[in-house]
Scaffold this active site. Structure first.
Site, PDB file in Angstrom:
ATOM      1  CD  GLU A  27      98.958  25.373  -5.885  1.00  0.00           C
ATOM      2  OE1 GLU A  27      99.175  25.734  -7.054  1.00  0.00           O
ATOM      3  OE2 GLU A  27      98.365  24.322  -5.605  1.00  0.00           O
ATOM      4  CD  GLU A  64     104.757  27.187 -12.389  1.00  0.00           C
ATOM      5  OE1 GLU A  64     104.581  28.136 -13.161  1.00  0.00           O
ATOM      6  OE2 GLU A  64     103.908  26.300 -12.168  1.00  0.00           O
ATOM      7  CE  LYS A  76     100.398  27.627 -10.226  1.00  0.00           C
ATOM      8  NZ  LYS A  76     100.438  26.388 -11.006  1.00  0.00           N
ATOM      9  CD  GLU A 120      97.493  20.811 -14.704  1.00  0.00           C
ATOM     10  OE1 GLU A 120      97.148  20.792 -13.507  1.00  0.00           O
ATOM     11  OE2 GLU A 120      97.379  21.816 -15.431  1.00  0.00           O
TER      12      GLU A 120
END
Length: 498
Positions: free
Chosen positions: A326, A317, A320, A263
């Site tokens: 985030e 996302e 999230k 990641e």
């Protein structure tokens, strides 16, 4: 996501160069309108992405990835770790269901056993290595242990005193887990999976780490960070963290375990206390990261040895939890539109999401109007194209003829399917064009509008319980009536056109 190099302290490193270092992407699913797996795969194909990491082993996704050649990393979710770490049979069942049942049609190349377990789920740390070994034993029993590697992604935060890299070492309280883990990785010729986030290193440094150093920007020699022990010069956080991992492993006498970054990325949007989570910074970081991997410059400790890296992540996302940032690490929105245009010149077709050279799907000149109407009806019905803009009073209603309406429906379907050539056929009545058919306020899905943004479309959702073309289906009487006038006796609504 990134790279590799050199060596002055410690024994000569045995880490081998990887001529096939790659850029992959992580696929998270915390979206309110998660695209259907077939739409995800269409986007991957369109962007020439050949390596993906899943945070689970979703069966629909694995089926959609079958026969694509895309290399897939699946994950044992953290919530299943305790059960698998305490039961060889549970691990065997997991491998049978999620790997053996799909391989080789789906090209599964690795299994992540948990994710950030040592930092996010410390109570499971005691069974982590057992879970890894049980999973590997199941692969051995299925004769897949050479094809499918097993490891676990670790947070870079377990590396202490990371600068200078030559002084780095793992948190010693984790050695009872890390030493047997590294033994396993070495004996099975697997790799250390590491999550590296220069964004967080920069944010938490209180101004010590310059932004340009975090973003891979070119630095003058006097601004480079120098390891006082090795005299190696570091021009970015990413390389320093990769080398810190190599030095930390060497401190424990492991010198031949390669690193894969599972990641890395940068958020494109953040809250008021996250001023550097911007589109420009996200673009700069990911573009420079990709170039860094493909240039094979490596790290100062291991020059020329590129570190394969998975960008975090494919989609924003939006559901999230956590701060605004985030929700905004993605390269694309859920509709497949790029959040920003990566500044790439040497990555080939990979992630070449520059929309300056758009293609469109339109009706062929001289196509039979009856066949066009049938294709239009299929696109707005079974094809699940959102055709409400074609209704009377809507921006794409005029000109009210089958060619203009087919152009819109065909092009929307074509972009929804990732612009694959076979998505622009419609029984031979459609063709790919480089001319933007948008007109007036009717912007086609692939069009760059006046503000330079992509026109949007809605892909079928995994969560959808009704057709995405509901607006069209509620008000499509005028289109259907025209179909009857144009094609009296030619009722072929149910014909499968693709």
């Amino acid at each position: 996501m990134a790279v590799h190099f050199l060596l002055l302290l410690f024994a000569v490193s045995l880490v081998a160069a990887d001529d096939d270092a790659f850029i992959g992407v992580n696929i998270g699913t915390d979206l309110s309108d998660m695209p259907h797996p077939t739409q995800v795969v269409a986007l991957l194909k369109a962007q020439q992405i050949q390596h993906v990491r899943l945070y689970d082993a979703d069966q629909a996704m694995l089926l959609a990835l079958a026969k694509t050649g895309i290399q897939v990393v699946v994950t044992v979710p953290n919530e299943e770790l305790l059960a698998i770490g305490q039961s060889n049979s549970t691990a065997a069942n997991w491998v049978s269901r999620n790997v053996v049942a799909h391989y080789p049609a789906t090209n599964i190349t690795a299994i992540c056993v948990g994710s950030d377990v040592l930092t996010s789920l410390p109570n499971a740390a005691k069974v982590l290595v057992s879970a890894i070994k049980y999973i590997h034993s199941a692969l051995v029993a299925s004769n897949l242990d050479r094809q499918v590697k097993v490891s676990t992604p670790l947070s870079s935060s377990i590396i202490l005193d990371s600068f200078p890299p030559s002084q780095a070492f793992f948190n010693r309280s984790l050695n009872p887990v890390l030493v047997p883990l590294l033994d396993f990785l070495q004996s099975t010729e697997s790799y250390l999976m590491l999550n590296i986030y220069p964004y967080y290193d920069y944010m938490q440094s209180n101004g010590v780490i310059p932004l340009d150093y975090a973003l891979f920007k070119t630095l003058p020699p006097n601004k480079e960070a120098v390891d006082s022990n090795t005299l190696l010069h570091y021009t970015n956080v990413f390389d320093a963290m990769v080398d810190a991992a190599y030095f930390a492993m060497a401190f424990l006498n492991y010198t031949n375990i390669p690193v894969v970054v599972t990641e890395s990325g940068w958020p494109s949007k953040g809250g008021s206390n996250e001023p550097d989570a911007t589109v420009d910074n996200a673009n700069t970081y990911n573009s420079n990261l990709i170039k860094h991997v493909f240039n094979k410059t490596g790290t100062p400790k291991h020059p020329g040895i590129a570190v394969s890296t998975y960008i975090y992540e494919l989609y924003n996302e939006d559901t999230k939890p956590g701060p605004l940032s985030e929700k905004n690490w993605g390269l694309f929105d859920s509709n497949g539109a790029p959040v920003y245009i990566l500044r790439l010149t040497e990555s080939g077709a990979l992630l070449a999401n520059d929309t300056s050279n758009q293609t469109f799907c339109i009706a062929k000149d001289g196509a039979d109007p009856k066949m066009l109407q049938a294709a239009l009806d299929w696109a707005c019905g079974p094809g699940k194209v959102e055709c409400s803009p074609l209704l009377q009073g809507q921006p794409c209603y005029e000109p009210d003829n089958v060619i203009a309406h087919a152009n819109y429906a065909f092009d929307t379907y074509y972009h929804k399917m990732g612009k694959t050539p076979d998505a622009c056929d419609f029984n031979g009545v459609a063709t790919i064009s480089t001319s933007d058919p948008s007109h007036g306020s009717c912007l086609f899905p692939g069009s760059l509008g006046k503000n330079g943004t992509l026109g949007n479309f809605t892909a079928p959702s995994m969560n959808s319980t009704n057709s995405d073309s509901s607006a069209y289906n509620l008000g499509n009487c005028d289109l259907r009536i025209r179909s009857l006038l144009l094609a009296t006796g030619f009722l072929i609504w149910g014909v499968v056109l693709l």
